[in-house]
Design an enzyme around this catalytic site. Sequence first.
Site, mmCIF file in Angstrom:
data_model
loop_
_atom_site.group_PDB
_atom_site.id
_atom_site.type_symbol
_atom_site.label_atom_id
_atom_site.label_comp_id
_atom_site.label_asym_id
_atom_site.label_seq_id
_atom_site.Cartn_x
_atom_site.Cartn_y
_atom_site.Cartn_z
ATOM 1 N N LYS A 52 0.840 -1.211 0.000
ATOM 2 C CA LYS A 52 0.000 0.000 0.000
ATOM 3 C C LYS A 52 0.873 1.258 0.000
ATOM 4 C CE LYS A 52 -3.813 -2.424 2.280
ATOM 5 N NZ LYS A 52 -4.584 -2.688 3.501
ATOM 6 N N GLN A 96 -4.272 -1.669 9.739
ATOM 7 C CA GLN A 96 -4.305 -2.994 9.118
ATOM 8 C C GLN A 96 -4.886 -4.025 10.081
ATOM 9 O OE1 GLN A 96 -3.573 -3.531 5.894
ATOM 10 N NE2 GLN A 96 -3.931 -5.724 5.994
ATOM 11 N N ASP A 119 -10.659 3.090 4.475
ATOM 12 C CA ASP A 119 -11.034 1.672 4.413
ATOM 13 C C ASP A 119 -12.554 1.505 4.382
ATOM 14 O OD1 ASP A 119 -9.147 -0.343 4.182
ATOM 15 O OD2 ASP A 119 -8.514 -0.209 6.275
HETATM 16 N N1 GUN Z 1 -6.961 -6.886 6.336
HETATM 17 C C1 GUN Z 1 -7.391 -7.568 5.240
HETATM 18 N N2 GUN Z 1 -7.934 -6.734 4.333
HETATM 19 C C2 GUN Z 1 -7.847 -5.493 4.860
HETATM 20 C C3 GUN Z 1 -8.228 -4.202 4.390
HETATM 21 O O1 GUN Z 1 -8.788 -4.024 3.294
HETATM 22 N N3 GUN Z 1 -7.962 -3.164 5.222
HETATM 23 C C4 GUN Z 1 -7.376 -3.332 6.444
HETATM 24 N N4 GUN Z 1 -7.177 -2.258 7.201
HETATM 25 N N5 GUN Z 1 -7.012 -4.508 6.907
HETATM 26 C C5 GUN Z 1 -7.238 -5.586 6.118
#
Ligand code: GUN
Length: 291
Positions: A52, A96, A119
């Site tokens: 990311k 995350q 998110d």
């Molecule tokens: N863990 C798995 N997918 C995601 C996501 O799209 N965002 C976040 N913050 N954690 C994740």
Amino acid sequence: MTILDGNKISKDIKDEIAEEVIQIKSKGEKVPHLAAVLVGTDGASMTYVNSKVKDCEMVGFGSTLIDLPEETTEEKLLEIIQDLNTNDDIDGFIVQLPLPKHINEQKVLMAINPDKDVDGFHPVNVGKMTLDLPAFISATPFGILELLERYQIQTSGKHVVVIGRSHIVGRPMSILMSQKRKAGNATVTIAHSRTTNLENLTRQADIIIAALGIPEFLTGDMVKDGVTIVDVGITRIPDETKKRGYRLAGDVHFESVSPKAAYITPVPGGVGPMTRAMLLKNTLLARKRRN
Ligand code: GUN
């Protein structure tokens, strides 16, 4: 059979975003800035967060990685979130998931300022999305809509079966595809671990969104000819023949399903890169909304 190429479409989207960043810079305005918080050393999470941050660099965004030890307290994490909420440099941020067991995930997600919640996990954004109001849509469902749209896959009046009811994918996907919108207007069935006779449903489906997290669960005998398949699963399966020690498997048994499918996403290279691109899109949106 057509492969829904998430690598290609996500590159197109990233190119479009990079172009917008050039425009923003040329006007002397601030470029979007994403922060990502990682707690602990889970291998998959570290890979995702690093990707990311790398994506941000590629499109010209600013980025900040806040890498915290496993033993970080909930209190400390909430403090960091408050800082990010009020830091004017940061347009959007993510925490995350999953978080270590001693931290209450819900409490953490609720602490994020909804206007910076790129998110789209905060109840305010989920609620707005449900009510067709402008909101941050979680990157994976947003990415799937975008992929279906860009391949001009007809969804109106079609029967979509979503397998999995997670807050991140299955639940929002089922809502979004039933709404009056692009890649919407579908008749949606949401199936889960308590569903009986799942094959009866999947065999009627025009479109299947497999998001249950069981590798190679959906097999060729469970689908009809001409189906569209979106595989959200990505599981690391130990494999000693591979240099990194594992292979990646989706929720769909590609070999048996793909010959019957009109369209299908591969794993990797399908939904995953789309998720990454849409997080950037949400961050750009956050910047614009703050202007
Ligand atoms: N863990 C798995 N997918 C995601 C996501 O799209 N965002 C976040 N913050 N954690 C994740």
